[in-house]
Design a protein around this motif. Structure first.
Motif, short mmCIF file in Angstrom:
data_model
loop_
_atom_site.label_atom_id
_atom_site.label_comp_id
_atom_site.label_asym_id
_atom_site.label_seq_id
_atom_site.Cartn_x
_atom_site.Cartn_y
_atom_site.Cartn_z
N ALA A 177 1.81 -1.42 10.82
CA ALA A 177 1.63 0.02 10.98
C ALA A 177 0.84 0.31 12.25
O ALA A 177 1.04 1.34 12.89
CB ALA A 177 0.90 0.59 9.77
N SER A 178 -0.02 -0.62 12.65
CA SER A 178 -0.80 -0.39 13.89
C SER A 178 0.15 -0.22 15.07
O SER A 178 -0.01 0.69 15.89
CB SER A 178 -1.73 -1.57 14.16
N ASP A 217 1.31 8.14 7.69
CA ASP A 217 0.97 6.71 7.77
C ASP A 217 0.97 6.18 6.32
O ASP A 217 0.15 6.60 5.52
CB ASP A 217 -0.42 6.59 8.42
N TYR A 259 0.38 2.06 2.07
CA TYR A 259 0.12 1.85 0.63
C TYR A 259 1.16 2.56 -0.23
O TYR A 259 0.90 2.82 -1.41
CB TYR A 259 -1.31 2.33 0.29
N SER A 286 4.09 -0.11 6.82
CA SER A 286 3.65 -1.50 6.99
C SER A 286 4.03 -2.32 5.77
O SER A 286 3.96 -1.82 4.64
CB SER A 286 2.13 -1.52 7.12
N ARG A 339 2.36 -9.21 10.76
CA ARG A 339 2.62 -8.04 11.61
C ARG A 339 4.04 -7.49 11.43
O ARG A 339 4.92 -7.71 12.28
CB ARG A 339 2.35 -8.36 13.10
N1 PLP Z 1 -3.13 2.59 8.37
C1 PLP Z 1 -3.98 2.43 7.34
C2 PLP Z 1 -4.37 3.62 6.55
C3 PLP Z 1 -4.48 1.17 7.02
O1 PLP Z 1 -5.31 1.03 6.00
C4 PLP Z 1 -4.08 0.05 7.80
C5 PLP Z 1 -4.61 -1.28 7.55
O2 PLP Z 1 -5.48 -1.52 6.75
C6 PLP Z 1 -3.19 0.28 8.86
C7 PLP Z 1 -2.74 1.55 9.12
C8 PLP Z 1 -2.74 -0.85 9.76
O3 PLP Z 1 -1.86 -1.66 9.06
P1 PLP Z 1 -1.15 -2.94 9.71
O4 PLP Z 1 -1.81 -4.13 9.11
O5 PLP Z 1 0.24 -2.87 9.24
O6 PLP Z 1 -1.28 -2.85 11.16
#
Ligand code: PLP
Length: 398
Positions: free
Chosen positions: A107-108, A215, A218, A243, A254
């Motif tokens: 997700a990042s 986003d 979860y 993600s 990733r």
């Molecule tokens: N967005 C939220 C709300 C998260 O809690 C996290 C990771 O904990 C991310 C994005 C980033 O997730 P990823 O590990 O897929 O980069």
């Protein structure tokens, strides 16, 4: 002499997040042999990935090396995007297709590419407090302003009027995250619809598109059979960032994606801009993991394990007297600190071997976040330490 170091990059690298600081503090302590350390800092799933994950890696290894280890298209393998689109159509309706998806490094990668692609320097991005701390970085990296807006007290639901008041001619995007890190709240469908209606009205009034960025790492981690509204169904200019880190317990691999529904204005140009951003920041999902996703789309999240973990920590802390928000989703517990200074409280908790994350990094004061995707023994074993901490203070001081 000028050293050319970019001030923002330096700040992001040298100033660690509170989550990482606590995580590293705990790791050092454990390595030095310290016992009774209860680390609730980071959201690193402590639940096995489903068997399909390792099986699909074995399948992938049977491919010719040049296919497996070569470059993929930047947007990801077509059959993998088709598998994801089919899964989304089956679960949420809509007419999603492979052309609406860009595979990313978690997700990042999805968030940073999307924000890079859809904002210009000086624009504003609204986030709802308490918010995932990395948003600030993802926004500021592209020279935009991060505008925090409070959610409703106690329910932590979006406050649509407050968001409307924060909108200016510079607003380009609102980020929502449901189920929410850190509160565990699932956003109410009617509130999301009201938010969508307001964003439509403000976009028309300001003669510009205000995007809703949803986003959703979860999305599948939802308790007690609750339903989790499909945010993209509530506003046509929603971009979804997803993600597999949490649902498949593969955070280190990733894997994620951006979904740009057909309803998004200038859909094809938006996709191209996200692909352009990806070329710059190189947040492409690794080839082998794309194949894993292709085989594991739709694998259920390990809800039995998370339900058990939630019960152990939520009930244990509530029994002692701590004010904790009952999480409807995700795997975090949001707890009111025993004193108003959340940093002082987490330092005091540390003396009892408890590593909590103070709420100021999430944009508000007076709370702590516990990530309970840890071993059951940690969740059961920590309760005497929480009791001692409570006794130290004599309960709430404010
Ligand atoms: N967005 C939220 C709300 C998260 O809690 C996290 C990771 O904990 C991310 C994005 C980033 O997730 P990823 O590990 O897929 O980069």
């Amino acid at each position: 002499m000028a050293d050319g170091i970019d001030a923002l990059c330096y700040e992001f690298g040298a100033g660690k997040s509170a989550i990482r600081e606590q995580f590293e503090r705990a790791t050092k302590l454990k390595e030095s042999g310290a016992e009774n350390i209860y680390d609730f800092s980071i959201g690193n799933p402590y639940v096995d990935a489903p068997p399909e994950v390792n099986e699909s890696i074995v399948h992938a290894l049977e491919l010719p090396s040049v296919d497996l280890h070569g470059y993929t298209a930047n947007r990801g393998l077509t059959y993998v995007r088709e598998a994801i689109a089919t899964d989304l159509r089956q679960r949420f309706g809509g007419n999603y297709s492979a052309d609406d998806l860009v595979l990313t490094a978690g997700a990042s990668g999805a968030l940073t590419s999307t924000i890079c692609a859809l904002t210009s320097p000086g624009e504003e991005v609204i986030v709802l407090t308490p918010y995932y701390p990395e948003y600030r970085m993802f926004i500021q990296a592209w020279h935009c302003k991060c505008i925090p807006v409070a959610t409703q007290p106690t329910t932590f639901q979006p406050d649509v009027d407050a968001i409307e008041r924060a909108i200016t001619p510079c607003t380009r995007m609102v980020i929502v995250n449901s189920p929410n890190n850190p509160t565990g709240a699932i956003y109410d469908e009617q509130i999301l619809r009201d938010l969508g209606a307001m964003l439509r009205r403000k976009s028309a009034e300001l003669d510009k598109t205000i995007y809703l960025l949803s986003d959703e790492p979860y999305r599948e981690i939802v308790y007690d059979g609750r339903s989790n509204p499909w945010v993209a169904g509530t506003y046509s200019d929603t971009i979804v960032c997803y993600s597999y880190s949490k649902s498949l317990s593969i955070a280190g691999e990733r894997a994620g994606y951006v979904l740009v529904p057909r309803s998004v204005i200038n859909h094809d140009r938006v996709i191209d801009a996200i692909l352009g951003a990806q070329r710059v920041v190189n947040t492409i999902m690794p080839s082998i993991i794309q194949r894993v996703v292709g085989e594991c789309v739709g694998a259920p999240a390990p809800m039995d394990a998370y339900t058990r973990k939630r019960g152990l920590i939520y009930e244990g802390l509530a029994r002692i007297g701590y004010e904790v928000v009952h999480p409807d989703g995700a795997f975090y517990l949001w707890m009111r600190a025993l004193e108003p200074d959340e940093d002082a409280f987490s330092d005091r908790a540390f003396e009892h071997g408890l590593l909590l994350v103070a709420s100021n990094d999430f944009g508000i004061g007076g709370y702590e976040r516990l990530s309970y995707c840890v071993a059951d023994e940690t969740l059961a074993g920590c309760l005497p330490a929480f009791q001692e901490l409570w006794d130290d203070y004599g309960g709430y001081t404010w």
